[in-house]
Motif scaffolding. Structure first.
Motif, mmCIF file in Angstrom:
data_model
loop_
_atom_site.group_PDB
_atom_site.id
_atom_site.type_symbol
_atom_site.label_atom_id
_atom_site.label_comp_id
_atom_site.label_asym_id
_atom_site.label_seq_id
_atom_site.Cartn_x
_atom_site.Cartn_y
_atom_site.Cartn_z
ATOM 1 N N THR A 112 0.802 -1.221 0.000
ATOM 2 C CA THR A 112 0.000 0.000 0.000
ATOM 3 C C THR A 112 0.834 1.269 0.000
ATOM 4 O OG1 THR A 112 -0.169 -0.080 2.392
ATOM 5 C CG2 THR A 112 -1.941 -1.102 1.136
ATOM 6 N N ASN A 113 2.148 1.165 0.167
ATOM 7 C CA ASN A 113 2.993 2.352 0.200
ATOM 8 C C ASN A 113 3.260 2.909 -1.196
ATOM 9 O OD1 ASN A 113 3.105 1.747 2.870
ATOM 10 N ND2 ASN A 113 5.179 0.940 2.825
ATOM 11 N N ILE A 114 2.959 2.148 -2.224
ATOM 12 C CA ILE A 114 3.284 2.535 -3.590
ATOM 13 C C ILE A 114 2.021 2.958 -4.326
ATOM 14 C CG2 ILE A 114 4.262 1.729 -5.762
ATOM 15 C CD1 ILE A 114 5.838 -0.332 -4.164
ATOM 16 N N ARG A 115 2.092 4.096 -5.009
ATOM 17 C CA ARG A 115 0.965 4.532 -5.823
ATOM 18 C C ARG A 115 1.047 3.856 -7.182
ATOM 19 N NH1 ARG A 115 0.565 10.771 -6.140
ATOM 20 N NH2 ARG A 115 -1.014 10.077 -7.598
ATOM 21 N N ALA B 197 -0.819 0.740 -15.115
ATOM 22 C CA ALA B 197 0.327 -0.029 -14.629
ATOM 23 C C ALA B 197 0.181 -1.507 -14.946
ATOM 24 C CB ALA B 197 0.497 0.168 -13.130
ATOM 25 N N ASP B 198 -1.046 -2.030 -14.900
ATOM 26 C CA ASP B 198 -1.251 -3.443 -15.215
ATOM 27 C C ASP B 198 -0.960 -3.722 -16.692
ATOM 28 O OD1 ASP B 198 -3.453 -1.851 -15.805
ATOM 29 O OD2 ASP B 198 -4.851 -3.533 -15.703
#
Length: 75
Positions: free
Chosen positions: A18-21, A26-27
């Motif tokens: 959860t720390n990464i936006r 992105a997928d």
């Protein structure tokens, strides 16, 4: 390669940290990256088979190339 990975499943795996936006696409970038890696693996396996004068790409060609590619990316 007719089947694609489900986008929801990819996003779920990517959002576990959860720390990464994560961006909107992105997928899709992950799918494209996978296709590029597979293409490179196939091309280098073909070269390896040609060097050994083999008409077909066999499992040991792919394994040898994959091992070489992993070593080159780690070191």
């Amino acid at each position: 390669m007719s089947k694609k990975a489900p986008r929801a499943a990819l996003k779920l795996h990517m959002k576990k940290n959860t720390n990464i936006r994560i961006g909107k696409s992105a997928d899709l970038m992950a799918q494209l990256n996978l296709l590029v890696v597979l293409r490179r693996l196939a091309e280098e396996s073909r070269v390896k088979a040609f060097e050994e004068k083999s008409a077909t790409i066999k499992v040991h060609h792919v394994k040898a190339v994959a091992k070489k590619l992993l070593k080159s990316t780690r070191g």
